[in-house]
Design a protein around this motif. Structure first.
Motif, PDB file in Angstrom:
ATOM      1  N   GLU A  47      20.022  25.441 -10.734  1.00 15.68           N
ATOM      2  CA  GLU A  47      19.962  24.072 -11.230  1.00 15.68           C
ATOM      3  C   GLU A  47      20.693  23.995 -12.568  1.00 15.68           C
ATOM      4  O   GLU A  47      20.583  24.912 -13.395  1.00 15.68           O
ATOM      5  CB  GLU A  47      18.493  23.663 -11.412  1.00 15.68           C
ATOM      6  CG  GLU A  47      18.303  22.228 -11.892  1.00 15.68           C
ATOM      7  CD  GLU A  47      16.842  21.917 -12.203  1.00 15.68           C
ATOM      8  OE1 GLU A  47      16.597  20.899 -12.877  1.00 15.68           O
ATOM      9  OE2 GLU A  47      15.956  22.697 -11.786  1.00 15.68           O
ATOM     10  N   THR A  50      18.795  20.483 -18.092  1.00 17.24           N
ATOM     11  CA  THR A  50      19.148  19.853 -19.361  1.00 17.24           C
ATOM     12  C   THR A  50      18.709  20.760 -20.502  1.00 17.24           C
ATOM     13  O   THR A  50      17.872  21.655 -20.316  1.00 17.24           O
ATOM     14  CB  THR A  50      18.468  18.483 -19.527  1.00 17.24           C
ATOM     15  OG1 THR A  50      17.058  18.664 -19.502  1.00 17.24           O
ATOM     16  CG2 THR A  50      18.899  17.518 -18.433  1.00 17.24           C
ATOM     17  N   THR A 108      25.371  17.794 -20.017  1.00 12.48           N
ATOM     18  CA  THR A 108      24.806  17.778 -18.666  1.00 12.48           C
ATOM     19  C   THR A 108      24.594  16.361 -18.138  1.00 12.48           C
ATOM     20  O   THR A 108      24.421  16.168 -16.929  1.00 12.48           O
ATOM     21  CB  THR A 108      23.464  18.537 -18.631  1.00 12.48           C
ATOM     22  OG1 THR A 108      22.585  17.980 -19.618  1.00 12.48           O
ATOM     23  CG2 THR A 108      23.660  20.009 -18.914  1.00 12.48           C
ATOM     24  N   HIS A 109      24.626  15.370 -19.037  1.00 10.60           N
ATOM     25  CA  HIS A 109      24.487  13.977 -18.596  1.00 10.60           C
ATOM     26  C   HIS A 109      25.774  13.446 -17.967  1.00 10.60           C
ATOM     27  O   HIS A 109      25.771  12.376 -17.347  1.00 10.60           O
ATOM     28  CB  HIS A 109      24.108  13.092 -19.788  1.00 10.60           C
ATOM     29  CG  HIS A 109      25.109  13.118 -20.899  1.00 10.60           C
ATOM     30  ND1 HIS A 109      25.227  14.193 -21.757  1.00 10.60           N
ATOM     31  CD2 HIS A 109      26.058  12.223 -21.284  1.00 10.60           C
ATOM     32  CE1 HIS A 109      26.202  13.948 -22.631  1.00 10.60           C
ATOM     33  NE2 HIS A 109      26.716  12.768 -22.352  1.00 10.60           N
ATOM     34  N   VAL A 110      26.871  14.170 -18.129  1.00 16.14           N
ATOM     35  CA  VAL A 110      28.145  13.764 -17.529  1.00 16.14           C
ATOM     36  C   VAL A 110      28.254  14.427 -16.153  1.00 16.14           C
ATOM     37  O   VAL A 110      28.183  15.652 -16.056  1.00 16.14           O
ATOM     38  CB  VAL A 110      29.333  14.185 -18.414  1.00 16.14           C
ATOM     39  CG1 VAL A 110      30.652  13.742 -17.786  1.00 16.14           C
ATOM     40  CG2 VAL A 110      29.183  13.627 -19.828  1.00 16.14           C
ATOM     41  N   PRO A 111      28.388  13.651 -15.077  1.00 19.21           N
ATOM     42  CA  PRO A 111      28.442  14.267 -13.745  1.00 19.21           C
ATOM     43  C   PRO A 111      29.757  15.021 -13.527  1.00 19.21           C
ATOM     44  O   PRO A 111      30.842  14.486 -13.761  1.00 19.21           O
ATOM     45  CB  PRO A 111      28.328  13.066 -12.791  1.00 19.21           C
ATOM     46  CG  PRO A 111      28.744  11.873 -13.586  1.00 19.21           C
ATOM     47  CD  PRO A 111      28.411  12.163 -15.017  1.00 19.21           C
ATOM     48  N   PHE A 112      29.628  16.267 -13.111  1.00 21.04           N
ATOM     49  CA  PHE A 112      30.776  17.113 -12.799  1.00 21.04           C
ATOM     50  C   PHE A 112      30.508  17.876 -11.509  1.00 21.04           C
ATOM     51  O   PHE A 112      29.352  18.198 -11.198  1.00 21.04           O
ATOM     52  CB  PHE A 112      31.009  18.148 -13.911  1.00 21.04           C
ATOM     53  CG  PHE A 112      31.759  17.644 -15.107  1.00 21.04           C
ATOM     54  CD1 PHE A 112      33.115  17.352 -15.044  1.00 21.04           C
ATOM     55  CD2 PHE A 112      31.102  17.477 -16.314  1.00 21.04           C
ATOM     56  CE1 PHE A 112      33.803  16.891 -16.158  1.00 21.04           C
ATOM     57  CE2 PHE A 112      31.778  17.023 -17.440  1.00 21.04           C
ATOM     58  CZ  PHE A 112      33.128  16.731 -17.361  1.00 21.04           C
ATOM     59  N   ARG A 227      39.209   9.789 -13.191  1.00 19.63           N
ATOM     60  CA  ARG A 227      37.986   9.095 -12.789  1.00 19.63           C
ATOM     61  C   ARG A 227      37.803   7.783 -13.548  1.00 19.63           C
ATOM     62  O   ARG A 227      37.261   6.818 -13.021  1.00 19.63           O
ATOM     63  CB  ARG A 227      36.780  10.022 -13.020  1.00 19.63           C
ATOM     64  CG  ARG A 227      35.495   9.496 -12.393  1.00 19.63           C
ATOM     65  CD  ARG A 227      34.452  10.580 -12.268  1.00 19.63           C
ATOM     66  NE  ARG A 227      33.892  10.961 -13.557  1.00 19.63           N
ATOM     67  CZ  ARG A 227      33.000  11.944 -13.722  1.00 19.63           C
ATOM     68  NH1 ARG A 227      32.622  12.669 -12.668  1.00 19.63           N
ATOM     69  NH2 ARG A 227      32.508  12.232 -14.903  1.00 19.63           N
TER      70      ARG A 227
END
Length: 273
Positions: A47, A50, A108-112, A227
């Motif tokens: 996982e 955060t 980690t709040h930015v989706p990659f 994006r």
């Protein structure tokens, strides 16, 4: 016995950032990178999770950190000068270990895609190797990391871009690490002239692997621009002018920069005459 809960990747990154001693930090970096790789190879990725990483990573008591203007200059051709170069490289590599784990923990709040984490874990693992290679050479030459003062401004780019992932990618890999591609060949030449073959071998490893680190920055910077429907070159220029508190200085290693995905029209407009 109760099994220890598996750390998330962000927690692993945070743990590295909070470890002060350089050798301990890099050992932990290697351990966590191996754990991430093993999980990926097994098809059961960890996982991401955060974390709340520190604004300043833990550091050993030495080296003393000075304003860049106050760091003593030594003649590069002398043994003392070559030791000073190695000490400066070790300091850069230790900061690079933290920079790559920080980009994992902080954004980690930015989706990659998972490939983003694959790239930066690999980079952080290699930077840990680079730090140890240079520390080994310092110790073989009768010195050690911490014996000399070091540059206090190395973490400024991380602090300035702590809330801007695109700014971080533009300034850290695509400017600061790209600068390493420009200057490393000259340092390798210096150690060749001194017939220090062990140091040359270590720096050859660093030079070959740093190209990929710059390329990861360019790759994910372009991914975000695509994006968000932004022009990559214009966005890069804007962010570097915003966050990089200097101008880019030629000569540039055009071949290696191109190999890393950074064309001349990205950096020449930002350069001094």
């Amino acid at each position: 016995m109760t099994a220890q809960p598996t750390l998330t990747l962000a927690q692993m990154a945070d743990e590295v950032l909070r470890t002060a001693d350089g050798r301990e930090k890099t050992a932990l970096a290697h351990k966590h990178a191996a754990t991430w790789r093993a999980a990926r190879e097994a098809g059961t990725p960890l996982e991401i999770g955060t974390a709340t990483p520190p604004m300043q990573p833990a550091r050993p008591d030495r080296p003393e950190l000075l304003d860049p203007r106050d760091v003593p200059q030594r003649k590069p051709g002398s043994p003392e000068g070559r030791n000073a170069i190695l000490h400066a490289i070790a300091h850069i590599e230790l900061n690079a270990v933290d920079l790559h784990w920080d980009i994992i923990a902080r954004f980690t709040h930015v989706p990659f895609p998972l490939g983003f984490y694959d790239d930066w874990v690999k980079s952080a693992d290699e930077e840990a190797k680079h730090f140890n290679l240079i520390c080994d050479r310092l110790e073989a030459l009768g010195s050690h990391y911490g014996a000399l003062p070091a540059h206090a401004g190395m973490w400024r780019a991380a602090q300035d871009t702590a809330e801007d992932i695109m700014g971080r990618l533009a300034v850290v890999p695509m400017v600061l690490e790209a600068r390493g591609l420009d200057v490393t060949p000259g340092m390798i030449k210096l150690f060749k002239q001194a017939k220090d073959h062990e140091t040359v071998a270590a720096m050859d490893v660093i030079y070959s692997e740093e190209v990929a680190h710059v390329a990861y920055g360019s790759k994910w910077f372009h991914f975000l621009c695509g994006r968000e429907n932004l022009d990559p070159k214009e966005t890069f220029h804007r962010l570097v002018r915003q966050y990089f508190h200097s101008t880019l200085r030629p000569p540039f290693n055009a071949e290696k920069r191109a190999e890393a995905g950074i064309p001349p029209d990205f950096y020449w407009p930002l350069a001094t005459a």
